[in-house]
Design a protein around this motif. Structure first.
Motif, PDB file in Angstrom:
ATOM      1  N   LEU A   1       0.690  -1.210  -0.037  1.00  5.68           N
ATOM      2  CA  LEU A   1       0.026  -0.102   0.300  1.00  5.68           C
ATOM      3  C   LEU A   1       0.779   1.250   0.016  1.00  5.68           C
ATOM      4  CD1 LEU A   1      -2.999  -0.769   2.584  1.00  5.68           C
ATOM      5  CD2 LEU A   1      -2.998  -0.983  -0.071  1.00  5.68           C
ATOM      6  N   LEU A   2       1.949   1.172   0.830  1.00  9.13           N
ATOM      7  CA  LEU A   2       2.966   2.253   0.704  1.00  9.13           C
ATOM      8  C   LEU A   2       3.759   2.557  -0.550  1.00  9.13           C
ATOM      9  CD1 LEU A   2       3.957   1.951   4.486  1.00  9.13           C
ATOM     10  CD2 LEU A   2       2.554   3.773   3.475  1.00  9.13           C
ATOM     11  N   SER A   3       4.015   1.663  -1.140  1.00 11.73           N
ATOM     12  CA  SER A   3       5.128   1.575  -2.145  1.00 11.73           C
ATOM     13  C   SER A   3       4.675   0.777  -3.604  1.00 11.73           C
ATOM     14  CB  SER A   3       6.361   1.374  -1.889  1.00 11.73           C
ATOM     15  OG  SER A   3       6.406  -0.091  -1.502  1.00 11.73           O
ATOM     16  N   GLU A   4       3.434   0.357  -3.673  1.00 11.39           N
ATOM     17  CA  GLU A   4       2.834  -0.307  -4.839  1.00 11.39           C
ATOM     18  C   GLU A   4       3.511  -1.779  -4.732  1.00 11.39           C
ATOM     19  OE1 GLU A   4       1.010   0.766  -7.090  1.00 11.39           O
ATOM     20  OE2 GLU A   4       0.982   2.826  -6.386  1.00 11.39           O
ATOM     21  N   PHE A   5       2.320  -2.591  -5.054  1.00 13.72           N
ATOM     22  CA  PHE A   5       2.843  -4.140  -5.148  1.00 13.72           C
ATOM     23  C   PHE A   5       3.468  -4.496  -6.389  1.00 13.72           C
ATOM     24  CE2 PHE A   5      -0.948  -3.545  -2.299  1.00 13.72           C
ATOM     25  CZ  PHE A   5      -0.887  -4.262  -1.155  1.00 13.72           C
ATOM     26  N   PRO A   6       4.170  -5.674  -6.254  1.00 11.65           N
ATOM     27  CA  PRO A   6       5.073  -6.031  -7.454  1.00 11.65           C
ATOM     28  C   PRO A   6       4.158  -6.592  -8.591  1.00 11.65           C
ATOM     29  CG  PRO A   6       5.007  -7.607  -5.787  1.00 11.65           C
ATOM     30  CD  PRO A   6       4.474  -6.412  -4.919  1.00 11.65           C
ATOM     31  N   TYR A   7       3.501  -5.729  -9.368  1.00  6.85           N
ATOM     32  CA  TYR A   7       2.451  -6.106 -10.471  1.00  6.85           C
ATOM     33  C   TYR A   7       3.152  -7.019 -11.363  1.00  6.85           C
ATOM     34  CZ  TYR A   7      -0.410  -5.634 -14.425  1.00  6.85           C
ATOM     35  OH  TYR A   7      -0.950  -5.700 -15.915  1.00  6.85           O
ATOM     36  N   ASP A   8       2.640  -8.306 -11.529  1.00  6.68           N
ATOM     37  CA  ASP A   8       2.947  -9.081 -12.599  1.00  6.68           C
ATOM     38  C   ASP A   8       2.249  -9.117 -13.896  1.00  6.68           C
ATOM     39  OD1 ASP A   8       3.602 -11.573 -14.103  1.00  6.68           O
ATOM     40  OD2 ASP A   8       4.311 -12.402 -12.377  1.00  6.68           O
ATOM     41  N   LYS A   9       2.508  -8.462 -15.076  1.00  3.71           N
ATOM     42  CA  LYS A   9       1.816  -8.205 -16.186  1.00  3.71           C
ATOM     43  C   LYS A   9       2.011  -9.495 -17.035  1.00  3.71           C
ATOM     44  CE  LYS A   9       5.318  -5.601 -18.535  1.00  3.71           C
ATOM     45  NZ  LYS A   9       5.774  -4.279 -19.084  1.00  3.71           N
ATOM     46  N   TYR A  10       2.753 -10.580 -16.680  1.00  2.00           N
ATOM     47  CA  TYR A  10       3.043 -11.632 -17.805  1.00  2.00           C
ATOM     48  C   TYR A  10       2.105 -12.415 -17.402  1.00  2.00           C
ATOM     49  CZ  TYR A  10       5.923 -14.607 -20.422  1.00  2.00           C
ATOM     50  OH  TYR A  10       6.361 -15.604 -21.295  1.00  2.00           O
ATOM     51  N   MET A  11       1.749 -12.993 -16.194  1.00  2.00           N
ATOM     52  CA  MET A  11       0.873 -14.063 -15.942  1.00  2.00           C
ATOM     53  C   MET A  11      -0.398 -13.693 -16.425  1.00  2.00           C
ATOM     54  SD  MET A  11       2.638 -16.661 -15.097  1.00  2.00           S
ATOM     55  CE  MET A  11       4.437 -16.873 -14.551  1.00  2.00           C
ATOM     56  N   GLU A  12      -1.055 -14.784 -17.208  1.00  2.00           N
ATOM     57  CA  GLU A  12      -2.448 -14.487 -17.715  1.00  2.00           C
ATOM     58  C   GLU A  12      -3.569 -15.586 -16.937  1.00  2.00           C
ATOM     59  OE1 GLU A  12      -2.595 -15.149 -22.005  1.00  2.00           O
ATOM     60  OE2 GLU A  12      -0.851 -13.714 -22.301  1.00  2.00           O
ATOM     61  N   GLN A  13      -3.030 -16.451 -16.461  1.00  2.00           N
ATOM     62  CA  GLN A  13      -3.781 -17.502 -15.894  1.00  2.00           C
ATOM     63  C   GLN A  13      -3.107 -17.979 -14.364  1.00  2.00           C
ATOM     64  OE1 GLN A  13      -6.888 -18.665 -16.723  1.00  2.00           O
ATOM     65  NE2 GLN A  13      -7.037 -17.494 -18.686  1.00  2.00           N
ATOM     66  N   VAL A  14      -3.760 -17.699 -13.306  1.00  2.00           N
ATOM     67  CA  VAL A  14      -3.570 -18.140 -12.096  1.00  2.00           C
ATOM     68  C   VAL A  14      -4.401 -19.139 -11.452  1.00  2.00           C
ATOM     69  CG1 VAL A  14      -2.981 -17.199  -9.768  1.00  2.00           C
ATOM     70  CG2 VAL A  14      -2.244 -15.989 -11.726  1.00  2.00           C
ATOM     71  N   VAL A  15      -3.591 -20.300 -11.116  1.00  2.00           N
ATOM     72  CA  VAL A  15      -4.338 -21.420 -10.188  1.00  2.00           C
ATOM     73  C   VAL A  15      -4.129 -21.439  -9.000  1.00  2.00           C
ATOM     74  CG1 VAL A  15      -4.927 -23.761 -10.458  1.00  2.00           C
ATOM     75  CG2 VAL A  15      -4.763 -22.780 -12.691  1.00  2.00           C
ATOM     76  N   ILE A  16      -5.070 -21.557  -8.010  1.00  2.00           N
ATOM     77  CA  ILE A  16      -4.884 -21.813  -6.603  1.00  2.00           C
ATOM     78  C   ILE A  16      -5.566 -23.117  -6.118  1.00  2.00           C
ATOM     79  CG2 ILE A  16      -5.072 -20.528  -4.459  1.00  2.00           C
ATOM     80  CD1 ILE A  16      -5.043 -17.880  -5.604  1.00  2.00           C
ATOM     81  N   ASP A  17      -4.556 -23.727  -5.560  1.00  2.00           N
ATOM     82  CA  ASP A  17      -5.249 -25.068  -4.902  1.00  2.00           C
ATOM     83  C   ASP A  17      -5.121 -25.139  -3.675  1.00  2.00           C
ATOM     84  OD1 ASP A  17      -6.365 -27.714  -5.221  1.00  2.00           O
ATOM     85  OD2 ASP A  17      -4.681 -28.414  -6.078  1.00  2.00           O
TER      86      ASP A  17
END
Length: 670
Positions: A454-470
């Motif tokens: 929140l203070l310095s921006e999150f490390p935005y990942d623009k490369y990943m298009e699909q994220v799967v969380i098990d």
């Protein structure tokens, strides 16, 4: 099936195998010659590039790259054909469309064509193949690229083919108790997870082939095939979505053991393995201020091994309330931080306190706290040095010298904990630990990352298009909040079971809660394919469940409840009967001690948080590392010092639901 029809199928297989063999032979020669041709072409370009102008050189390089890509695509397809060489297809359907044309569709792991108009085998992911998974004989339809195609499914047929020989063939309906499924369920479990492409069920197929919804949340009971569904969905998306590659798909796994366990599925389906990680690995990349970030497994170990950490304190740090408190604290910092003075740079460029406050609070107020300083420094350098940026580091240093809040995230975390915005009193001992640069606990790490982001921006990942969380139920809402800010443009497939939650500090009433972060379709998988009816009946009673639908036929093996001193005889009994046996304990300490007692008597493996590979013949592991795994038989071990009390019933449920064929529960007072 009569003899004539059986012979017809044998002749068809023979013809397919001949064409397949010829195709493989031809492609092996083509790929070899293409590789030589590309190498010669590149050599020619290198030797003659001095005689080419820029336009010619660009053109030949483009052609070379296109040829190389074509060769790589051919090589990938060649590898797929090699995978189906022994068993070209596993099913077929006969479909009559609404204009009366009959289509015989043979379904395999990949396609095989004579030409554009004559397809011999269809890839299981092709639109028409959804008919096999979704319908019994009768009216049916599927979604083709040109729209819905309606007609009648006349026949469904399944095959067992080995070494290009037809072992078995029979017609079937959608009945989920069909022979092929029951045969697969009756098999002993393997070292690694296998693909389920020939036994995908209708409810699973609805998840796998869903492309209408960008985000999916799947609640599936134990043994419903959530992980298999996720992996087959990835394979389907790679087939369906143009330009989507394995490198653009990220899987969050519960631990490295699980990552290794599922590592064969995508290659079996003809796809490269995706990027895989754990949430802990991601935390460790973001948090550079501490040498070690505690893992989720060690976090659980602390609780289940009776650590003295305040339960209320950890619950608060895992809660949704702390999200609001952190956001309020950051807003307070942004609104109430003012420069202490102005400065003069290079004896020429002067900035007053009022001007700096204006830039911070008005001109760049849309940015996060520390990003404002970066933007101010950049603007000053460009304004004062004819658009050049070479002085921005100097300006940044001067700005921070005048700012009362330093870019020290450890201190800011401590300040938050000691502020009125924190809803609980954090002990002085915990504060002292945070001042060190050595170790940060799992619960503090989550708070730290959110505050830092929140203070310095999150490390935005623009490369990943699909994220799967098990194992989605083990992630608290704060973790999902962090992920939503890192993967802003990715589509999510989230799979879990609220009944298998092993985080003792946080629980969901429903995974639908995550709809607040990602507008999603919520789907439930209600059938279990893993365990026998006897085991399911036993595990239902642990959490007072009654909605589980058992698919595996009864095996007449009742769940055995013994005293813990029967361990040796139970191991001998199950070891003689099954390919693999798992002894599951409540915590790692008990597993380690038990391993030391048994290792000289039995050939066995001990699995802990650092294990990445193991043999499943006979092993011992804590319940929270057994998540997602399955075994032929399971011994759930308890003794007078380590047993599942009222607070750990979910963990007990997880331990028991790992068993496929037989379950033995050792109790301290059985």
């Amino acid at each position: 099936m009569d003899k004539f029809e059986l012979q017809k199928e044998k002749d068809h297989l023979k013809g397919v195998c001949k064409f397949l063999n010829d195709k493989i032979k031809m492609m092996s020669q083509t790929i070899f010659s293409s590789k030589e041709r590309i190498q010669e072409f590149r050599k020619y370009v290198w030797e003659n590039k001095g005689d080419m102008d820029v336009q010619e050189l660009t053109s030949v390089r483009t052609n070379s790259e296109m040829e190389a890509k074509r060769m790589l695509d051919e090589r990938d397809y060649y590898r797929r054909l090699l995978k189906i060489e022994s068993s070209p297809y596993f099913a077929s359907i006969q479909f009559m469309d609404d204009v009366g044309v009959k289509h015989d569709i043979y379904i395999g792991m990949t396609y095989l064509k004579k030409d554009e108009l004559h397809q011999i085998i269809y890839d299981w992911r092709a639109p028409v193949c959804s008919l096999f998974y979704d319908y019994e004989t009768g009216p049916a339809h599927y979604l083709a690229p040109e729209g819905e195609v309606y007609g009648e499914l006349l026949r469904k047929r399944q095959y067992k083919i080995e070494s290009q020989k037809l072992i078995r063939v029979f017609d079937n309906s959608l009945n989920i108790n069909d022979d092929v499924l029951q045969e697969v369920l009756a098999e002993n479990s393997n070292e690694k997870m296998k693909n389920i492409v020939n036994t995908i069920q209708q409810e699973q197929n609805q998840v796998i082939r869903n492309i209408r919804d960008k985000n999916l949340i799947v609640q599936g009971i134990a043994g419903s095939g959530k992980t298999s569904v996720a992996l087959h969905r990835i394979a389907f998306l790679l087939y369906k979505i143009p330009n989507l590659t394995s490198e653009k798909v990220l899987i969050f796994s519960p631990n490295q053991i699980f990552t290794e366990y599922i590592s064969n599925v995508l290659p079996e389906l003809g796809e490269e393995n995706t990027v895989q990680t754990t949430f802990h690995d991601y935390l460790s990349k973001i948090i550079t201020e501490y040498k070690e970030v505690e893992s989720f497994i060690h976090f659980l170990s602390r609780y289940y091994q009776d650590d003295n950490t305040s339960y209320e304190e950890v619950c608060y740090k895992q809660s949704e309330k702390i999200i609001l408190d952190i956001e309020a604290y950051v807003h307070h910092l942004e609104e109430n931080t003012f420069f202490e003075r102005g400065f003069v740079e290079n004896h020429v460029f002067e900035y007053s306190k009022e001007e700096l406050d204006y830039l911070f609070h008005d001109r760049f107020s849309s940015l996060s706290f520390f990003e404002r300083i970066q933007a101010m420094a950049l603007k000053m350098s460009e304004n004062n040095y004819n658009g050049k940026r070479h002085r921005q580091a100097t300006y940044r240093k001067l700005l921070f010298e005048c700012l009362p809040v330093k870019r020290d995230f450890k201190q800011i975390l401590i300040d938050f904990y000691e502020s009125d915005y924190c809803d609980i009193n954090i002990s002085s001992d915990e504060i002292r630990k945070l001042k060190s640069n050595r170790f940060i606990s799992y619960e503090d790490a989550l708070v730290f990352v959110y505050l830092k982001g929140l203070l310095s921006e999150f490390p935005y990942d623009k490369y990943m298009e699909q994220v799967v969380i098990d194992e989605a139920q083990d992630y608290n809402y704060l973790q999902y909040k962090i992920l939503s800010k890192i993967f802003k443009k990715a589509h999510f497939t989230i799979l879990g079971d609220i009944h298998q939650n092993i985080n003792p500090y946080y629980a969901y009433d429903s995974l639908e809660r995550l709809n607040d972060l990602w507008p999603s379709r919520y789907i439930e998988l209600t059938k279990t394919y893993r365990s026998s009816e006897e085991i399911i009946s036993f595990t239902n009673k642990i959490l007072h469940l009654n909605h589980v639908s058992a698919i595996r036929k009864k095996n007449a093996n009742p769940v055995l409840v013994h005293d813990y001193d029967k361990l040796i005889s139970d191991i001998e009994y199950l070891n003689a009967k099954y390919k693999n046996v798992a002894i599951v304990t409540k915590d790692e300490k008990t597993a380690s001690e038990l391993y030391e007692q048994l290792k000289d008597e039995f050939k066995m493996s001990f699995v802990n948080a650092f294990t990445t590979d193991f043999q499943k013949d006979l092993l011992i592991l804590p319940a929270y590392l057994a998540k997602g795994l399955e075994f032929d038989s399971v011994i759930v071990y308890q003794d007078k010092d380590s047993y599942y009390d009222e607070k750990s019933q979910n963990l007990f449920y997880v331990a028991c639901t790992r068993a496929q064929h037989e379950l033995v529960v050792l109790e301290k007072d059985a």
